[in-house]
Design a protein around this motif. Structure first.
Motif, PDB file in Angstrom:
ATOM      1  N   GLY A  34      17.740 -13.729  33.109  1.00 61.16           N
ATOM      2  CA  GLY A  34      19.122 -13.359  33.416  1.00 61.16           C
ATOM      3  C   GLY A  34      19.863 -14.247  34.386  1.00 61.16           C
ATOM      4  N   GLY A  35      19.469 -15.498  34.505  1.00 65.45           N
ATOM      5  CA  GLY A  35      20.256 -16.436  35.298  1.00 65.45           C
ATOM      6  C   GLY A  35      19.838 -16.585  36.739  1.00 65.45           C
ATOM      7  N   ASN A 301      31.647 -16.458  27.176  1.00 63.61           N
ATOM      8  CA  ASN A 301      30.584 -15.477  26.954  1.00 63.61           C
ATOM      9  C   ASN A 301      29.229 -15.941  27.485  1.00 63.61           C
ATOM     10  N   SER A 302      29.167 -16.270  28.779  1.00 59.23           N
ATOM     11  CA  SER A 302      27.940 -16.819  29.346  1.00 59.23           C
ATOM     12  C   SER A 302      27.751 -16.337  30.771  1.00 59.23           C
ATOM     13  N   LEU A 303      26.532 -16.504  31.260  1.00 57.37           N
ATOM     14  CA  LEU A 303      26.222 -16.229  32.660  1.00 57.37           C
ATOM     15  C   LEU A 303      25.850 -17.538  33.333  1.00 57.37           C
ATOM     16  N   VAL A 304      26.475 -17.805  34.479  1.00 63.15           N
ATOM     17  CA  VAL A 304      26.141 -19.012  35.239  1.00 63.15           C
ATOM     18  C   VAL A 304      25.998 -18.628  36.700  1.00 63.15           C
ATOM     19  N   TYR A 305      24.903 -19.038  37.331  1.00 61.59           N
ATOM     20  CA  TYR A 305      24.686 -18.742  38.745  1.00 61.59           C
ATOM     21  C   TYR A 305      25.189 -19.912  39.594  1.00 61.59           C
TER      22      TYR A 305
END
Lengths: 417, 422
Positions: A34-35, A301-305
């Motif tokens: 999950g990033g 539509n993405s997850l970025v930390y």
């Protein structure tokens, strides 16, 4: 003085063969997710949010990554006079010199530890599922029913049932739970439709006795041996019915799907709302600056930390800290672990890439033959993929592959080692 | 034998009001102001101290210290915890003779002579907590020793047009400072003091004991020392900004978006206390939805982005809803920008809400200065204070101020003209 009454024990020893190169060097519970978190963070955060702060982790396979991740336990507030996380590795003593032979054997070998804490109930959890649960509600139900064992279960379609321990639960308390009237481990046509989620709440004396009796057997698993044994003895076993999201991460496809469940306008997994915490000192998460997007960046539509440098295009993907994505590169439907470097003009599709891997300019994964690629490609850690390499869908690349072993084209489904 | 350079005692001056930052310092001291999304201004000084291997620090506070004290916490974020490592907060206090607030930089240090004496050391490093830079203080202390200086001043070249804001030193060929002008109207040099001093500890104690009316280093202590003793300039080359004005603060944030500017918190290993304000950076990865368009921007973890973010810096927890546009702006933590709201050239403090369809920062009259604070806001930037709630479809011009905690009923007209305030 307020002493904790619950002792939680997390089974985190396993490897999960189906996860292949992702678990060459770490147990399944320490696989990134999950990033920014690890799979075990879900169990630990659930415990923290349930106010259960006395934890033991049974760890055997490649435990360094896990030990490093747990640190002092402060990340989950499990540090203090009566709060803490103990890691229990296998050991030798004057009686025995064996590894943990199974989940029940691992707990049996640490009965001294458990008796010292003298808990009122023992919560046994698996460290490799993605879910949010209030264990206090499980414990309340366990006490209300004066159960010897309470098994948390979720309804599953019968065709998937052969992989799980399946219980038949009566409707004593409707949607909340009921008495377990039948339990079968991994059978083709189970009687019940409730699968065990490996969240078990034991009356301590029941557990001590069952574990001692189990030592005469040849198999030492909670699902296969302990629960059937207690069933046959007619103990009070209750099923707590769980109705929330449950993410399995036992296979590459399941793991990939659980990551994709983080995406969308109304994601099934909401890390913020679930209150999931991780150890920010592990891999220096807290040392990263915010993600920097270049003038040509495109993201949806993405997850970025934090700690990413995005100059290319990112779609439907999870991107961990320290990842750079070069100009003209396109990353879609992928999970990119820590510190990957994706060069300019790369095309990365439906790929899980483990830590510290770099893709030189123009690498293509999961692109051709066009339209065939529903298979997930997995690239092990510390790889340096040469410029222009083309990797077919469903390929698996070993960690730290020797630079001379790279062909110009890796065929679909091939295992390169 | 001399002690190791890393055993120097660090005194960090963090008490100033920094009033030119206007709303941003209404509830906190300037060193505690958010910078670069995740950081506070003081993180740069504290991290430089840590990365130089120095680990005994006193922080002198005075103005609204609560936010700063919470941020520093135990000092764990900068590795200042341990047997011989510490960071101590030194607030003003009453005593047998002194019962006054800190009157100036030198006065503040003088009132903490007991702290200096109780930490035996060869050198005392005096810093201010409100600059953005990356510097090795161990190297500066070695330089101080090699010059056998009584005082060494960190200095750098700045444009002559800016020298009037600084202390200016005239040096000889050996970098010895031979003359000093404090904030000169007509400068003779372009070498500016960065407010970073290395003092021999004994020399510092002797100097501070001389005259209680000498309350400021730049105004009193340094000119006297230059005339009578050995004061050297330590030349610094690199990125350094005083972010004491709204314009300078905005520009330094925008520099983060241009790697060629030379500022890079991650490469500089700047650390921050992510647990100071609740969960801080302990947040999930930022979610970008289908409507996201993010370019040339810095976005912290914990945001949800479904609109356009261009040339902007976002702290954790910012929500940009569908159709919203954030351009050339700096947004502090947990602000909410609702559907189709447009923000252009805005600095918004934490936990504000921009109602759907509002337009903040409209028109081309960047030159109509704010009427109440013409010296603070005159380049087009509008300021929104913490917890302010801007009504739906509200229109706000350039150089405007919306005060902290402003509620929708305070907006009596649908348009706030350029230079006006709520």
């Amino acid at each position: 003085m307020l002493r904790p009454t619950t002792l939680a024990m997390i089974l985190a020893g396993g490897r999960a063969d189906e996860l292949n190169v992702l678990t060459y060097y770490r147990p399944k519970s320490a696989v990134p997710f999950g990033g920014f978190v690890r799979v075990i963070d879900f169990a630990l955060s659930n415990l923290m949010n349930s106010g259960i702060e006395n934890i033991a982790i049974l760890s055997q396979y490649r435990s360094y990554s896990l030990i490093n991740h747990i640190g002092t336990g402060a990340a989950w507030d499990m540090i203090g006079r009566y709060r803490g996380i103990s890691i229990l590795p296998p050991f030798i003593d004057s009686q025995q010199n064996d590894w943990y032979r199974g989940s029940a054997d691992a707990v049996f070998k640490n009965l001294d530890f458990i008796r010292y804490h003298a808990p009122e109930e023992i919560l046994i959890l698996s460290g490799d599922h993605i879910y949010q649960m209030d264990y206090q509600d499980v414990i309340d139900y366990h006490h209300k029913k004066q159960a010897d064992l309470t098994v948390v279960c979720k309804k599953v379609a019968r065709q998937r049932a052969s992989r799980f321990g399946m219980a038949a639960i009566d409707d004593e308390d409707g949607q909340r739970g009921g008495r377990v009237i039948n339990y079968q481990e991994k059978t083709e046509r189970p009687e019940g439709e409730w699968s065990s989620l490996t969240v078990l709440c034991f009356r301590p004396e029941t557990l001590y006795q069952a574990l001692a009796e189990n030592q005469a057997d040849t198999s030492f698993e909670f699902g296969r041996d302990i629960i059937p044994r207690l069933m046959s003895q007619g103990k009070r076993i209750y099923g707590y019915k769980f109705h929330g999201y449950w993410g399995y991460t036992r296979t590459i496809t399941e793991y990939w799907q659980a990551n994709m469940d983080l995406l969308g306008d109304d994601p099934q997994i909401d890390l913020e709302q679930w209150g999931v915490r991780t150890n920010l000192d592990h891999r220096n998460l807290r040392g990263h600056q915010p993600a920097l997007f270049g003038a040509q960046a495109k993201i949806s539509n993405s997850l970025v930390y934090n700690g990413c440098l995005i100059d290319g295009t990112v779609r439907n993907s999870i991107v961990f800290p320290g990842v750079s994505i070069g100009p003209g590169a396109v990353v879609e439907d992928s999970v990119i672990f820590f510190n990957n470097s994706i060069g300019r003009e790369c095309r990365i599709r439906k790929t899980i890439s483990d830590v510290n891997t770099s893709f030189d300019a123009g690498v293509r994964i999961g692109q051709e033959p066009e339209g065939s690629g529903e298979q997930i490609s997995v690239v092990g850690w510390n790889n340096q993929v040469p410029p222009g390499t083309s990797i077919g869908p469903g390929a698996t690349i070993s960690p730290s592959l020797d630079a001379t072993k790279w062909p110009a084209h890796v065929e679909a489904g091939r295992v390169l080692s | 034998m001399r002690r190791k350079a890393s055993e120097a005692l660090v005194l960090l001056l963090a008490g100033g009001v920094g009033s030119r930052l206007n709303l941003l310092v209404e509830t906190r001291a300037k060193p505690a102001v958010t910078f670069g999304g995740l950081y506070r201004i003081i993180d740069f000084s504290l991290s430089n101290v840590m990365n130089s291997g120095l680990n005994r620090v006193g922080v002198l506070t005075q103005y609204k210290p609560l936010s700063l004290m919470g941020h520093i916490g135990t000092g764990d974020a900068w590795d200042f915890t341990g047997r011989s490592r510490f960071v101590k907060i030194l607030p003003p206090r009453t005593g047998m003779k002194d019962s006054d607030w800190y009157q100036g930089t030198a006065d503040a240090i003088r009132r903490n002579i007991d702290f200096i004496e109780s930490n035996p050391t060869d050198e005392v490093l005096i810093l201010s907590g409100d600059h953005i830079y990356h510097m090795d203080f161990a190297a500066m202390i070695e330089y101080h020793r090699s010059k056998k200086a009584d005082v060494t001043v960190g200095m750098m070249v700045v444009p002559k047009s800016q020298i009037h804001q600084f202390g200016a030193g005239i040096t000889n060929q050996d970098n010895r400072i031979v003359d000093w002008e404090e904030k000169p109207a007509v400068p003779r040099t372009n070498l500016a003091s960065m407010g970073i001093y290395v003092f021999d500890q004994k020399y510092l104690l002797k100097t501070l004991a001389r005259d209680k009316n000498e309350i400021d280093f730049g105004m009193h202590i340094l000119p006297w020392a230059i005339d009578n003793d050995s004061v050297f300039a330590y030349p610094f080359y690199g990125y350094w900004r005083d972010v004491g004005t709204i314009q300078a603060y905005w520009e330094a944030n925008m520099d983060l978006l241009k790697p060629e500017s030379g500022i890079s918190p991650e490469a500089w290993q700047i650390c921050t206390n992510v647990e100071a304000e609740g969960r801080g950076a302990d947040r999930p990865a930022t979610r970008y939805l289908d409507g996201a368009d993010v370019r040339n921007s810095l976005v912290s973890a914990g945001c949800v982005i479904n609109g356009q973010v261009i040339n902007s810096v976002l702290s954790p927890g910012v929500v940009v809803e569908r159709g919203a546009v954030v351009k050339d702006s700096i947004i502090f933590r947990d602000c909410r920008i609702e559907e189709n709201a447009t923000l252009d050239l805005i600095i918004s403090d934490k936990l504000t809400c921009f109602g759907a369809g509002c337009k903040v920062g409209i028109g081309t009259h960047h030159d109509i200065a704010n009427r109440l604070y013409p010296k603070h806001l005159y380049t087009g930037i509008s300021l929104v204070g913490e917890f302010a709630r801007i009504p739906e479809r509200m229109r706000i011009g350039r150089n405007c101020i919306v005060r902290c905690n402003a509620t929708p009923d305070l907006f009596t007209a649908p348009v706030l003209q350029d230079g006006e305030s709520i």
